[in-house]
Write an enzyme that holds these catalytic residues in place. Structure first.
Site, PDB file in Angstrom:
ATOM      1  N   CYS A  44       0.922  -1.129  -0.124  1.00  0.00           N
ATOM      2  CA  CYS A  44      -0.047  -0.178   0.080  1.00  0.00           C
ATOM      3  C   CYS A  44       0.892   1.483  -0.245  1.00  0.00           C
ATOM      4  O   CYS A  44       1.564   1.255   0.297  1.00  0.00           O
ATOM      5  CB  CYS A  44      -1.080  -0.520   1.476  1.00  0.00           C
ATOM      6  SG  CYS A  44      -1.801   1.023   1.457  1.00  0.00           S
ATOM      7  N   HIS A  46      -9.399  -4.282  -1.901  1.00  0.00           N
ATOM      8  CA  HIS A  46      -8.416  -3.303  -1.146  1.00  0.00           C
ATOM      9  C   HIS A  46      -8.562  -2.212  -0.798  1.00  0.00           C
ATOM     10  O   HIS A  46      -8.860  -1.445   0.336  1.00  0.00           O
ATOM     11  CB  HIS A  46      -6.681  -3.675  -1.811  1.00  0.00           C
ATOM     12  CG  HIS A  46      -5.854  -2.602  -1.179  1.00  0.00           C
ATOM     13  ND1 HIS A  46      -4.878  -3.421  -0.532  1.00  0.00           N
ATOM     14  CD2 HIS A  46      -5.748  -1.075  -0.649  1.00  0.00           C
ATOM     15  CE1 HIS A  46      -3.742  -2.451  -0.028  1.00  0.00           C
ATOM     16  NE2 HIS A  46      -4.103  -1.283   0.045  1.00  0.00           N
ATOM     17  N   GLU A  47      -9.178  -1.224  -2.192  1.00  0.00           N
ATOM     18  CA  GLU A  47      -9.200   0.418  -1.852  1.00  0.00           C
ATOM     19  C   GLU A  47     -10.981   0.313  -1.421  1.00  0.00           C
ATOM     20  O   GLU A  47     -10.485   1.644  -0.907  1.00  0.00           O
ATOM     21  CB  GLU A  47      -8.822   0.958  -3.437  1.00  0.00           C
ATOM     22  CG  GLU A  47      -8.653   0.839  -3.893  1.00  0.00           C
ATOM     23  CD  GLU A  47      -6.741   0.995  -3.138  1.00  0.00           C
ATOM     24  OE1 GLU A  47      -6.859   1.971  -3.023  1.00  0.00           O
ATOM     25  OE2 GLU A  47      -5.844   0.691  -3.876  1.00  0.00           O
ATOM     26  N   HIS A  76      -9.919   1.172   2.181  1.00  0.00           N
ATOM     27  CA  HIS A  76      -9.830   1.692   2.640  1.00  0.00           C
ATOM     28  C   HIS A  76     -10.918   2.782   2.879  1.00  0.00           C
ATOM     29  O   HIS A  76     -10.818   4.019   4.448  1.00  0.00           O
ATOM     30  CB  HIS A  76      -9.012   2.701   1.816  1.00  0.00           C
ATOM     31  CG  HIS A  76      -7.830   2.173   1.652  1.00  0.00           C
ATOM     32  ND1 HIS A  76      -6.572   2.638   2.272  1.00  0.00           N
ATOM     33  CD2 HIS A  76      -6.377   1.855   0.483  1.00  0.00           C
ATOM     34  CE1 HIS A  76      -5.136   2.187   2.373  1.00  0.00           C
ATOM     35  NE2 HIS A  76      -5.534   1.633   0.789  1.00  0.00           N
TER      36      HIS A  76
HETATM   37 ZN   LIG Z   1      -4.009   0.850   0.303  1.00  0.00          ZN
END
Ligand SMILES: [Zn+2]
Length: 137
Positions: free
Chosen positions: A86, A127-128, A131
């Site tokens: 990341c 993954h995003e 966030h």
């Molecule tokens: Zn990330």
């Protein structure tokens, strides 16, 4: 406008708020910043540039995609163990991902879309989207 990458995990752990039609500039900045980091980054969430709105930018192959207010509506029962890095964090960490996901989202013009992501694209979007919840790998 390309923005600085946030590396403060206290900020990154805050959940993001819904994006609105007024967030077009934020989405443009996110895309510009992702493109500026194209050499070492394939996805970015808005809070990584200091904007706590539910906006994600990803690169899948040669194409860039903006997802505003994305929601996962279906996911594969099968999962696999991946290793991810990341831009906001150091190192590579193990994380479990679904093989495919279906997502509804709004595009840059706030038109509602639905898309199924598989393989690497599905991994990047998961993954995003983590966030957006303040979840870090
Ligand atoms: Zn990330």
């Amino acid at each position: 406008m390309v923005r600085e990458i946030v590396r403060d995990t206290a900020l990154l752990r805050q959940p993001s708020l819904p994006a609105t039609r007024k967030d077009g500039k934020a989405a443009d900045d996110l895309l510009a910043t992702l493109k500026a980091h194209a050499a070492d980054c394939v996805g970015m969430a808005a809070n990584m540039i200091g904007i706590t709105k539910r906006i994600v930018a990803v690169r899948t192959g040669q194409a860039y995609l903006l997802l505003l207010n994305p929601v996962i509506t279906a996911r594969s029962p099968e999962t696999y163990l991946a290793e991810e890095g990341c831009l906001s964090l150091d190192g590579v960490r193990p994380v479990r991902r679904h093989a495919w996901i279906e997502v509804t989202y709004c595009d840059r013009k706030f038109k509602r879309k639905q898309q199924r992501f598989t393989g690497l694209a599905a991994q990047i979007v998961q993954h995003e989207m983590d966030h957006l919840e303040g979840i870090l790998i």
